[in-house]
Design a protein around this motif. Structure first.
Motif, PDB file in Angstrom:
ATOM      1  N   ALA A 289       8.222  -3.738 -12.717  1.00 32.13           N
ATOM      2  CA  ALA A 289       7.148  -2.999 -13.386  1.00 32.13           C
ATOM      3  C   ALA A 289       5.798  -3.302 -12.752  1.00 32.13           C
ATOM      4  CB  ALA A 289       7.127  -3.335 -14.867  1.00 32.13           C
ATOM      5  N   LEU A 290       5.574  -4.543 -12.391  1.00 33.83           N
ATOM      6  CA  LEU A 290       4.307  -4.901 -11.751  1.00 33.83           C
ATOM      7  C   LEU A 290       4.219  -4.313 -10.348  1.00 33.83           C
ATOM      8  CD1 LEU A 290       3.913  -8.604 -12.932  1.00 33.83           C
ATOM      9  CD2 LEU A 290       2.870  -6.544 -13.897  1.00 33.83           C
ATOM     10  N   GLY A 291       5.369  -4.175  -9.691  1.00 33.98           N
ATOM     11  CA  GLY A 291       5.371  -3.501  -8.395  1.00 33.98           C
ATOM     12  C   GLY A 291       4.947  -2.053  -8.512  1.00 33.98           C
ATOM     13  N   GLU A 292       5.411  -1.387  -9.565  1.00 35.42           N
ATOM     14  CA  GLU A 292       4.988  -0.001  -9.803  1.00 35.42           C
ATOM     15  C   GLU A 292       3.497   0.067 -10.115  1.00 35.42           C
ATOM     16  OE1 GLU A 292       6.483   2.911  -9.454  1.00 35.42           O
ATOM     17  OE2 GLU A 292       8.157   1.799  -8.583  1.00 35.42           O
ATOM     18  N   LEU A 293       3.011  -0.894 -10.873  1.00 34.55           N
ATOM     19  CA  LEU A 293       1.580  -0.948 -11.168  1.00 34.55           C
ATOM     20  C   LEU A 293       0.776  -1.058  -9.875  1.00 34.55           C
ATOM     21  CD1 LEU A 293       0.017  -3.237 -13.911  1.00 34.55           C
ATOM     22  CD2 LEU A 293      -1.058  -2.963 -11.685  1.00 34.55           C
ATOM     23  N   CYS A 294       1.233  -1.889  -8.961  1.00 35.89           N
ATOM     24  CA  CYS A 294       0.555  -2.019  -7.661  1.00 35.89           C
ATOM     25  C   CYS A 294       0.489  -0.681  -6.945  1.00 35.89           C
ATOM     26  CB  CYS A 294       1.282  -3.035  -6.786  1.00 35.89           C
ATOM     27  SG  CYS A 294       1.033  -4.750  -7.258  1.00 35.89           S
ATOM     28  N   ARG A 295       1.611   0.020  -6.912  1.00 35.66           N
ATOM     29  CA  ARG A 295       1.630   1.304  -6.200  1.00 35.66           C
ATOM     30  C   ARG A 295       0.669   2.298  -6.844  1.00 35.66           C
ATOM     31  NH1 ARG A 295       7.239  -0.050  -6.876  1.00 35.66           N
ATOM     32  NH2 ARG A 295       7.778  -1.364  -5.092  1.00 35.66           N
ATOM     33  N   GLU A 296       0.596   2.287  -8.174  1.00 40.02           N
ATOM     34  CA  GLU A 296      -0.344   3.168  -8.868  1.00 40.02           C
ATOM     35  C   GLU A 296      -1.783   2.866  -8.483  1.00 40.02           C
ATOM     36  OE1 GLU A 296       0.444   2.415 -12.939  1.00 40.02           O
ATOM     37  OE2 GLU A 296       2.430   3.380 -12.932  1.00 40.02           O
ATOM     38  N   ARG A 297      -2.073   1.604  -8.196  1.00 42.47           N
ATOM     39  CA  ARG A 297      -3.434   1.183  -7.877  1.00 42.47           C
ATOM     40  C   ARG A 297      -3.695   1.142  -6.376  1.00 42.47           C
ATOM     41  NH1 ARG A 297      -3.828   1.681 -12.860  1.00 42.47           N
ATOM     42  NH2 ARG A 297      -5.432   0.667 -14.113  1.00 42.47           N
ATOM     43  N   GLY A 298      -2.715   1.511  -5.563  1.00 43.89           N
ATOM     44  CA  GLY A 298      -2.903   1.478  -4.116  1.00 43.89           C
ATOM     45  C   GLY A 298      -2.868   0.091  -3.518  1.00 43.89           C
ATOM     46  N   VAL A 299      -2.246  -0.859  -4.223  1.00 42.83           N
ATOM     47  CA  VAL A 299      -2.122  -2.237  -3.770  1.00 42.83           C
ATOM     48  C   VAL A 299      -0.737  -2.425  -3.153  1.00 42.83           C
ATOM     49  CG1 VAL A 299      -2.004  -4.640  -4.555  1.00 42.83           C
ATOM     50  CG2 VAL A 299      -3.766  -3.104  -5.463  1.00 42.83           C
ATOM     51  N   VAL A 300      -0.648  -3.163  -2.058  1.00 42.21           N
ATOM     52  CA  VAL A 300       0.641  -3.441  -1.424  1.00 42.21           C
ATOM     53  C   VAL A 300       1.297  -4.588  -2.168  1.00 42.21           C
ATOM     54  CG1 VAL A 300       1.850  -4.044   0.699  1.00 42.21           C
ATOM     55  CG2 VAL A 300      -0.277  -2.714   0.805  1.00 42.21           C
ATOM     56  N   GLY A 301       2.481  -4.354  -2.728  1.00 42.90           N
ATOM     57  CA  GLY A 301       3.182  -5.353  -3.515  1.00 42.90           C
ATOM     58  C   GLY A 301       4.247  -6.079  -2.722  1.00 42.90           C
ATOM     59  N   VAL A 302       4.843  -7.054  -3.371  1.00 44.85           N
ATOM     60  CA  VAL A 302       5.750  -7.967  -2.689  1.00 44.85           C
ATOM     61  C   VAL A 302       7.018  -7.280  -2.194  1.00 44.85           C
ATOM     62  CG1 VAL A 302       6.918  -8.715  -4.800  1.00 44.85           C
ATOM     63  CG2 VAL A 302       6.750 -10.279  -2.886  1.00 44.85           C
ATOM     64  N   ASP A 303       7.465  -6.231  -2.858  1.00 47.74           N
ATOM     65  CA  ASP A 303       8.691  -5.565  -2.431  1.00 47.74           C
ATOM     66  C   ASP A 303       8.430  -4.251  -1.698  1.00 47.74           C
ATOM     67  OD1 ASP A 303      10.508  -7.516  -3.290  1.00 47.74           O
ATOM     68  OD2 ASP A 303      10.377  -6.815  -5.362  1.00 47.74           O
ATOM     69  N   ASP A 304       7.172  -4.000  -1.332  1.00 49.74           N
ATOM     70  CA  ASP A 304       6.842  -2.848  -0.501  1.00 49.74           C
ATOM     71  C   ASP A 304       7.058  -3.199   0.972  1.00 49.74           C
ATOM     72  OD1 ASP A 304       6.089  -1.390  -2.747  1.00 49.74           O
ATOM     73  OD2 ASP A 304       4.015  -2.089  -2.633  1.00 49.74           O
ATOM     74  N   GLU A 305       6.921  -2.202   1.834  1.00 48.74           N
ATOM     75  CA  GLU A 305       6.979  -2.467   3.271  1.00 48.74           C
ATOM     76  C   GLU A 305       5.863  -3.430   3.648  1.00 48.74           C
ATOM     77  OE1 GLU A 305       6.729  -0.055   7.548  1.00 48.74           O
ATOM     78  OE2 GLU A 305       6.800   1.033   5.629  1.00 48.74           O
ATOM     79  N   TRP A 306       6.214  -4.467   4.399  1.00 54.75           N
ATOM     80  CA  TRP A 306       5.214  -5.466   4.771  1.00 54.75           C
ATOM     81  C   TRP A 306       4.199  -4.867   5.735  1.00 54.75           C
ATOM     82  CZ3 TRP A 306       9.128  -9.956   5.884  1.00 54.75           C
ATOM     83  CH2 TRP A 306       9.540 -10.520   4.651  1.00 54.75           C
TER      84      TRP A 306
END
Length: 281
Positions: free
Chosen positions: A85-102
């Motif tokens: 859920a926090l990863g989705e929050l990051c994507r909504e905010r344009g933040v690169v999260g831990v499980d996104d492409e590095w």
């Protein structure tokens, strides 16, 4: 263009929010947020809404506080579900999260893969040979009781040890694919037990990482390793690799009169001088 890092923002504290609100804009630079922003999605939203306009790119890894079980807009979330859920929050905010492409650092020094990881802990930083139960009891003898023991739900894994092992395997597989260029390794928990410097609570060690990552700085071509969690800002050198502990920490741990900008730690380009540096053999 510079790469900065800051962890353990703990924005649930009003004093930390006030301090961070005075960060100067660095709209050409990138910022690594190294975990323990707070305990809720709203804490992350507040922090990202503050930081996003001030930096060209914001990158995030979770700490133990973010992963604590809690109510998130009508649903009670913990464990891997909360991380997702926090990863989705990051994507909504344009933040690169831990499980996104590095992301790959495009600035001075050439391309570096910024490996964003969430490796957790598995009690192997306790004295050798201790089981989980023995490690918890050993810490309690000195009055140390970790909130993670009751607030961090490892579901759907059997326990935190299994969840950590799964995260370690996943990160190692990704790092094997990233060998083409040097790395910046980022994890909330320190990657080695000899980096632990917590004189006020020395028996908090069992909740500080996993021995599985002790040689990752060499194995995966790290130029810099970034962590937080300990609330003891410092620079260490091991095998010619720079290790940065980049915590802001709780209000009581901050220096009176120190401005928010002074807490940012420069990761790249390598600064000409690193304060409170020590070499570890």
């Amino acid at each position: 263009m510079k790469l900065w890092a800051l962890s353990d923002l703990h924005v649930g504290h009003a004093r930390n929010r006030e301090l961070l609100s005075h960060l100067s804009p660095r709209t050409d630079d990138w910022l690594i947020v190294g975990g323990d922003v707070g305990e809720t999605g709203d804490h992350l939203r507040w922090a990202f809404d503050l930081l996003q306009p001030r930096f060209a790119r914001v990158l995030w890894v979770p700490g133990n506080h973010e992963l604590w079980t809690g109510d998130e807009r009508g649903a009670r979330l913990g464990g891997a579900d909360k991380l997702a859920a926090l990863g989705e929050l990051c994507r909504e905010r344009g933040v690169v999260g831990v499980d996104d492409e590095w992301p790959v650092w495009p600035g001075e020094g050439g391309p570096h893969t910024i490996a964003l990881m969430a490796l957790l802990y598995d009690y192997t930083f306790a004295p050798a040979g201790m089981t989980r139960a023995a490690a918890v009891a050993w810490a309690a003898e000195d009055g140390v009781v970790a909130a993670d023991e009751v607030r961090l739900d490892p579901s759907p894994f059997a326990d935190i040890v299994a969840w950590s092992a799964a995260r370690v395997r996943s990160a190692a597989a990704r790092l094997e694919q990233a060998r083409a260029r040097p790395t910046i390794l980022v994890n909330h928990w320190p990657l080695r037990d000899d980096l632990i410097f917590i004189p006020r609570v020395p028996r908090y060690r069992p909740w500080c990482g996993t021995a599985a990552t002790r040689d990752w700085h060499r194995r995966y071509g790290a130029r810099v390793v970034v962590s937080g969690h300990l609330h003891t800002r410092r620079t260490d050198w091991i095998d010619g690799v720079r290790f940065e502990e980049v915590s802001l920490g709780y209000p009581r741990e901050q220096r009176p009169g120190m401005l928010a900008d002074a807490y940012l730690r420069q990761i790249l380009p390598e600064p000409t001088a690193c304060t409170t540096a020590r070499a570890i053999a």
